[in-house]
Design an enzyme around this catalytic site. Structure first.
Site, PDB file in Angstrom:
ATOM      1  N   HIS A 193      38.762  40.061  39.840  1.00 53.83           N
ATOM      2  CA  HIS A 193      38.467  40.205  38.408  1.00 53.83           C
ATOM      3  C   HIS A 193      39.508  39.484  37.564  1.00 53.83           C
ATOM      4  CE1 HIS A 193      35.843  43.304  40.010  1.00 53.83           C
ATOM      5  NE2 HIS A 193      35.319  43.490  38.816  1.00 53.83           N
ATOM      6  N   HIS A 235      43.703  47.759  42.777  1.00 56.47           N
ATOM      7  CA  HIS A 235      44.639  46.658  42.982  1.00 56.47           C
ATOM      8  C   HIS A 235      46.048  47.083  42.584  1.00 56.47           C
ATOM      9  CE1 HIS A 235      41.508  43.637  43.748  1.00 56.47           C
ATOM     10  NE2 HIS A 235      40.821  44.215  42.775  1.00 56.47           N
TER      11      HIS A 235
END
Length: 271
Positions: A193, A235
């Protein structure tokens, strides 16, 4: 002289240190010496036989063990610095994972953070680019949209390849979603992303005429989408930062291989 000999014998007899048990301490008996020497010989022979029976590979490993222990006890400065930074990254990422699950401190906002993350998924962007390309009637618009589609496809392939090489897990044990599996965004490093929104924001800032408020909103959107992946526990912080860097590098790559208007028209006619 004969009288002195009985006296010396009597003196030796009366001396306590001349008894057998004390003599064995000062002057070991021959039997003990022989038994000790024989036991030493047996142990040395057994050790030699064991050394002969062991494989050369095992001997090599036994010789390397002290060096390995020294390396573990005395690590290099680079190893210490890397492990320290890695520990700080994991600790801070877990602290910032406030929406990792429903029981987290911001667990109620998890759905909103996930919705923000969907705006950075590759599948909606590819679908939207294809729809705009079909409806576009200008050559300049088709050129920009074709290169944008190329950039999105390159982003998915590059990030998927890097993630397969690194195979780094996220700070929390969270299963990827359906869209993550479609874009092969299943590992943590680098954040797909983050790379995608960094590439898109830089692409739009360079090829679209936008007012200053829209340019600021575009940069804020990229930052929010990137760090929303840390908030939901998918993440680490370094994954997101490296994703921003890779997104910028992907933009530079697309600029280098920019397709001209004629090439885009040829591809559209084939399609």
């Amino acid at each position: 002289m004969p009288a002195s000999q009985p006296r010396s014998r009597a003196r030796d007899r009366n001396n306590v240190l001349n008894r057998a048990e004390f003599l064995s301490l000062n002057q070991p008996l021959k039997g003990n010496q022989e038994s000790r020497s024989s036991s030493r010989k047996q142990s040395s022979q057994a050790g030699a036989a064991g050394a002969q029976n062991t494989n050369p590979k095992e001997r090599r490993q036994s010789q390397q063990l002290p060096e390995e222990d020294c390396m573990q006890l005395n690590p290099s400065f680079k190893g210490i610095a890397f492990n320290s930074l890695l520990a700080i990254d994991i600790c801070m990422s877990k602290r910032l994972g406030v929406c990792a699950n429903r029981a987290s401190s911001w667990g109620g906002a998890r759905s909103m953070i996930n919705l923000l993350g969907i705006t950075g998924h590759g599948i909606p962007w590819i679908a939207g680019t294809l729809i705009c390309l079909v409806k576009s009637s200008t050559l300049a618009g088709q050129e920009v949209l074709m290169n944008l589609l190329l950039a999105l496809l390159l982003d998915i392939m590059i990030v998927a390849g890097l993630q397969k090489l690194a195979k780094r897990k996220g700070p929390y044990d969270i299963n990827p979603g359906l869209l993550d599996y479609l874009t092969m965004d299943t590992y943590a490093f680098p954040a797909g992303h983050a790379s995608r929104v960094a590439m898109l924001s830089k692409f739009f800032l360079n090829h679209l005429v936008l007012a200053i408020p829209l340019r600021i909103l575009l940069v804020l959107w990229a930052l929010c989408v990137g760090f929303s992946r840390v908030m939901i526990g998918r993440h680490h912080i370094t994954d997101v930062l490296s994703g921003f860097v890779f997104g910028y590098l992907q933009f530079r790559l697309v600029e280098l291989i920019w397709m001209s208007s004629n090439t885009c028209q040829m591809l559209i006619s084939i399609w």
